[in-house]
Design an enzyme around this catalytic site. Structure first.
Site, PDB file in Angstrom:
ATOM      1  N   HIS A   1       0.683  -0.919   0.176  1.00 32.72           N
ATOM      2  CA  HIS A   1      -0.120  -0.086  -0.136  1.00 32.72           C
ATOM      3  C   HIS A   1       0.723   1.323   0.012  1.00 32.72           C
ATOM      4  O   HIS A   1       1.843   1.425   0.810  1.00 32.72           O
ATOM      5  CB  HIS A   1      -0.783   0.231   1.312  1.00 32.72           C
ATOM      6  CG  HIS A   1      -2.152  -0.902   1.330  1.00 32.72           C
ATOM      7  ND1 HIS A   1      -1.787  -2.157   1.539  1.00 32.72           N
ATOM      8  CD2 HIS A   1      -3.329  -0.765   1.580  1.00 32.72           C
ATOM      9  CE1 HIS A   1      -3.025  -2.926   1.683  1.00 32.72           C
ATOM     10  NE2 HIS A   1      -3.922  -2.028   1.636  1.00 32.72           N
TER      11      HIS A   1
ATOM     12  N   ASN B   1       8.208  -4.319   3.491  1.00 31.33           N
ATOM     13  CA  ASN B   1       6.604  -4.008   3.662  1.00 31.33           C
ATOM     14  C   ASN B   1       5.816  -4.306   4.973  1.00 31.33           C
ATOM     15  O   ASN B   1       5.388  -3.587   5.697  1.00 31.33           O
ATOM     16  CB  ASN B   1       5.895  -4.539   2.539  1.00 31.33           C
ATOM     17  CG  ASN B   1       4.522  -4.369   2.821  1.00 31.33           C
ATOM     18  OD1 ASN B   1       3.986  -3.355   2.982  1.00 31.33           O
ATOM     19  ND2 ASN B   1       3.556  -5.616   2.358  1.00 31.33           N
TER      20      ASN B   1
END
Ligand SMILES: [Mg+2]
Ligand SMILES: [Mg+2]
Lengths: 258, 258
Positions: A99, A131
């Site tokens: 994201h 991440n």
């Protein structure tokens, strides 16, 4: 050219886009407004150019029942089919769907949370050590800024940085994944402005390499001068806000070299 | 999504930009209108995204006294200093300052010619065997189309195409030159639409590698399906013109697969 003042805080009830983009658009290519974040999509690389968020203590509150487990990674059908990324592109690639606007910043309602799961908001990120670890630490750090600042504005995006090779020449090299050739950025940036209750403005800028980063590496190691990110990204951040109005950049009082 | 008709030829005296861009903008990022061509500039790569020209027999006529020898390669001061390219970037790089909108298409007056020498209209091109040879052949070929077609519309730009490496993965790799990290594209494209006096519309698309190409290689070898360029460039060409209205694509009657 940058402007010289400080755009006032939009009055309550202003359109969310006016609140989020108060200090200016980094660029104007292919922009979409979602309920709680704005994105400029890079049709050639099939990842964002940038995403912009405005965080406050309230906006980061989780509403009972809102859950990212209820959100699905979904193709952004508002993008022309030639330029979309798909779940299949990421599958077995070895990269996470990372994201850019993190789900954790948008838990006021389920639709806000869902919109962060559009694949247009993703870029391929190393999972372990990035991440799921150091990059997430940085997201958490930015979110926590809302405890100290009345307003937090954050721009996030990918970079494709050059390196020197043995022939002494500079090259940009990055992997592309899947049938849609989704680009795997070499680095990611966050440029953040915090505004205190007394209207003090501070800026921070981070660039992290898209690779496994040892857990004990301090976030401070990744601070960079904001203009170095601007040059590399081809963007101007917060350009409606005069840099002279910042009291600190990367924690340093301004007036110094940074 | 593409439209379904054929936008009419703008009436004489229409703004030049309306004439040049009759069939639609390939993208909307950072656009500048010059007297005789339109450019979208790529601030990250310091080269154009695309340039668009409208050629006719008249527009390609050379006016007595207009001479490219009177034009200087000049920094485009309309671009923010962070994103400009300079002559110094190209010097000793081994690459030519390759015109995207060629000077030879703009000889009606000296200002038109000069505007093609803005460094924003350049990308690094291999000199011998490319800029000075095969790519110039293609420019000449497009210019000669004005002898057969009433209107010729041409979009030109760089590409950064992936290749497979020994690990079986796909990578994009390109050199960057100079202090401003000007990108050296791996390939260049031209997508052309010609309109005959009887309003027949034909499209041609070419992709050439940015390397020395043997002189005896026919231009036909570089024809590609227009949509393959669109996917790679992240652009849509002539999207106000329905593809069904084209009588030929790359010389082939349509209705066939291409
Ligand atoms: Mg994440
Ligand atoms: Mg040339």
């Amino acid at each position: 050219p940058r402007e010289t003042g400080v755009p006032p805080e939009p009055v309550e009830g202003s359109p969310r886009v006016a609140q989020i983009m108060r200090f200016g658009f980094p660029g104007l290519d292919n922009i979409r407004s979602h309920k709680d974040y704005i994105i400029s999509y890079d049709k050639r690389n099939r990842v964002p150019h940038w995403v912009f968020e405005h965080l406050t203590r309230d906006s980061c509150q989780r509403t009972e029942g809102v859950d990212r487990a209820n959100s699905d990674f979904k193709v952004d059908e508002s993008i022309h089919p030639f330029f979309q990324s798909s779940n299949k592109d990421y599958k077995y690639s070895g990269f996470d769907r990372g994201h850019m606007a993190p789900a954790g910043n948008h838990r006021n309602d389920q639709q806000m949370c869902n919109e962060t799961f559009l694949l247009s908001n993703m870029a391929p990120q190393v999972g372990k050590g990035f991440n799921r670890d150091k990059w997430e630490n940085l997201e958490r750090y930015v979110r926590k800024m809302t405890k100290l600042y009345r307003n937090v504005y954050v721009c996030t995006g990918p970079l494709y940085l050059p390196h020197m090779e043995q022939d002494g020449k500079m090259y940009v090299k990055y992997q592309v994944i899947g049938q849609n050739n989704v680009s795997v950025p070499t680095h990611f940036f966050k440029v953040v402005v915090g505004e205190t209750d007394s209207k003090d403005l501070e800026m921070e800028a981070f660039v992290l390499p898209n690779q496994e980063i040892p857990d004990n590496t301090p976030l401070d190691n990744f601070r960079v001068p904001p203009d170095s990110v601007e040059r590399a990204a081809g963007l101007l951040f917060f350009d409606r806000l005069s840099r002279e109005k910042l009291s600190r950049v990367n924690g340093q009082k301004t007036g110094k070299s940074w």
